[in-house]
Design a protein around this motif. Structure first.
Motif, mmCIF file in Angstrom:
data_model
loop_
_atom_site.group_PDB
_atom_site.id
_atom_site.type_symbol
_atom_site.label_atom_id
_atom_site.label_comp_id
_atom_site.label_asym_id
_atom_site.label_seq_id
_atom_site.Cartn_x
_atom_site.Cartn_y
_atom_site.Cartn_z
ATOM 1 N N HIS A 278 30.550 0.002 54.107
ATOM 2 C CA HIS A 278 30.655 1.447 53.920
ATOM 3 C C HIS A 278 30.613 2.201 55.245
ATOM 4 O O HIS A 278 31.340 3.189 55.422
ATOM 5 C CB HIS A 278 29.567 1.937 52.951
ATOM 6 C CG HIS A 278 29.931 1.671 51.533
ATOM 7 N ND1 HIS A 278 29.842 0.420 50.973
ATOM 8 C CD2 HIS A 278 30.408 2.492 50.575
ATOM 9 C CE1 HIS A 278 30.261 0.480 49.716
ATOM 10 N NE2 HIS A 278 30.603 1.714 49.444
ATOM 11 N N LEU A 279 29.807 1.739 56.191
ATOM 12 C CA LEU A 279 29.796 2.376 57.509
ATOM 13 C C LEU A 279 31.124 2.159 58.236
ATOM 14 O O LEU A 279 31.633 3.084 58.872
ATOM 15 C CB LEU A 279 28.631 1.852 58.356
ATOM 16 C CG LEU A 279 27.256 2.400 57.992
ATOM 17 C CD1 LEU A 279 26.157 1.607 58.686
ATOM 18 C CD2 LEU A 279 27.160 3.885 58.345
ATOM 19 N N THR A 280 31.679 0.979 58.122
ATOM 20 C CA THR A 280 32.971 0.701 58.761
ATOM 21 C C THR A 280 34.060 1.583 58.162
ATOM 22 O O THR A 280 34.825 2.216 58.894
ATOM 23 C CB THR A 280 33.343 -0.788 58.601
ATOM 24 O OG1 THR A 280 32.307 -1.587 59.189
ATOM 25 C CG2 THR A 280 34.674 -1.091 59.259
ATOM 26 N N GLU A 281 34.123 1.630 56.847
ATOM 27 C CA GLU A 281 35.123 2.456 56.161
ATOM 28 C C GLU A 281 34.958 3.935 56.542
ATOM 29 O O GLU A 281 35.936 4.624 56.836
ATOM 30 C CB GLU A 281 34.975 2.274 54.653
ATOM 31 C CG GLU A 281 36.020 2.997 53.833
ATOM 32 C CD GLU A 281 35.813 2.737 52.355
ATOM 33 O OE1 GLU A 281 35.670 3.728 51.610
ATOM 34 O OE2 GLU A 281 35.799 1.562 51.955
ATOM 35 N N LEU B 46 28.167 10.107 60.104
ATOM 36 C CA LEU B 46 28.681 8.804 59.685
ATOM 37 C C LEU B 46 27.891 8.269 58.491
ATOM 38 O O LEU B 46 28.480 7.823 57.499
ATOM 39 C CB LEU B 46 28.618 7.826 60.859
ATOM 40 C CG LEU B 46 29.018 6.389 60.588
ATOM 41 C CD1 LEU B 46 30.447 6.296 60.076
ATOM 42 C CD2 LEU B 46 28.836 5.563 61.850
ATOM 43 N N CYS B 47 26.577 8.341 58.577
ATOM 44 C CA CYS B 47 25.729 7.840 57.482
ATOM 45 C C CYS B 47 25.923 8.658 56.211
ATOM 46 O O CYS B 47 25.990 8.091 55.114
ATOM 47 C CB CYS B 47 24.265 7.843 57.907
ATOM 48 S SG CYS B 47 23.896 6.595 59.168
ATOM 49 N N VAL C 188 24.756 6.066 53.217
ATOM 50 C CA VAL C 188 23.644 5.181 53.569
ATOM 51 C C VAL C 188 22.695 5.924 54.505
ATOM 52 O O VAL C 188 23.065 6.920 55.125
ATOM 53 C CB VAL C 188 24.124 3.870 54.242
ATOM 54 C CG1 VAL C 188 25.068 3.108 53.328
ATOM 55 C CG2 VAL C 188 24.778 4.133 55.583
ATOM 56 N N GLY C 189 21.485 5.437 54.632
ATOM 57 C CA GLY C 189 20.502 6.058 55.503
ATOM 58 C C GLY C 189 20.675 5.637 56.955
ATOM 59 O O GLY C 189 21.250 4.587 57.252
ATOM 60 N N ARG C 190 20.108 6.470 57.836
ATOM 61 C CA ARG C 190 20.168 6.166 59.273
ATOM 62 C C ARG C 190 19.488 4.834 59.594
ATOM 63 O O ARG C 190 19.927 4.098 60.464
ATOM 64 C CB ARG C 190 19.541 7.291 60.084
ATOM 65 C CG ARG C 190 20.393 8.537 60.155
ATOM 66 C CD ARG C 190 19.667 9.687 60.847
ATOM 67 N NE ARG C 190 19.284 9.385 62.223
ATOM 68 C CZ ARG C 190 20.045 9.623 63.279
ATOM 69 N NH1 ARG C 190 21.232 10.184 63.125
ATOM 70 N NH2 ARG C 190 19.621 9.323 64.490
#
Length: 177
Positions: free
Chosen positions: A23-26, A45-46, A51-53
């Motif tokens: 999900h971070l990459t996307e 980004l997060c 998602v969380g930091r």
């Protein structure tokens, strides 16, 4: 009021990390279409990835690290193909590499557009086997190969990938290296 007992997540740590990384990459790739990497905050980004930091910092050192890991994953199939064709001439292996870039043109064009093509340098150095501690003749020969290949890749991207992978293979073959 009684609290309900906590139950463990059905997703393993590995599964959660894979989810976070994907999900971070996307999210980073989506944001890069609109902004430079420096303009993207870790918080943004997060939030985009959902998602969380803490999850970001558990899996990555930096935003660039996300891209480096993605490039590494993309190169895995190319490397397997090369290992199964180890007896091919260098020009054919180079043609396979440039075909990989062609097949993933959108991603590599984005890296080039955002001045992130330097992220390929470490991958190319690793492919060429350049490591500290090599005997000097081998170290310099591998450095020549790695940085020459990186130069070809960088120029090709800067030229807008005008030449086909086959044309690059033929150009290399004609260099008589």
């Amino acid at each position: 009021m009684r609290q309900k007992p906590k139950t463990a997540s059905p997703m393993s740590n590995e599964g959660r990390n894979t989810y976070v990384m994907e999900h971070l990459t996307e999210a980073l790739l989506e944001l890069l279409h609109k902004k430079s990497i420096d303009e993207i905050s870790v918080s943004e980004l997060c939030n985009r990835a959902g998602v969380g930091r803490a999850s970001f910092y558990r899996n990555f050192k930096s935003k660039e690290d996300i891209l480096e890991q993605f490039v590494s994953k993309m190169f895995e199939q190319w490397q397997r193909d090369c290992e199964s064709n180890a007896n091919l001439p260098m020009s054919d292996l180079l043609g396979m590499l440039f075909s990989h870039f062609e097949n993933n043109r959108n991603f590599y064009s984005l890296l080039n557009e955002k001045n992130l093509i330097y992220l390929l340098k470490d991958r190319i150095i690793k492919i060429c086997g350049l490591e500290p501690g090599l005997p000097k003749a081998e170290a310099y020969a591998k450095a020549f190969a790695a940085y020459s290949l990186y130069g070809w890749v960088e120029v090709w991207f800067q030229r807008g990938m005008q030449e086909s992978a086959e044309e690059i293979r033929q150009l290399f073959q004609n260099q008589n290296l």
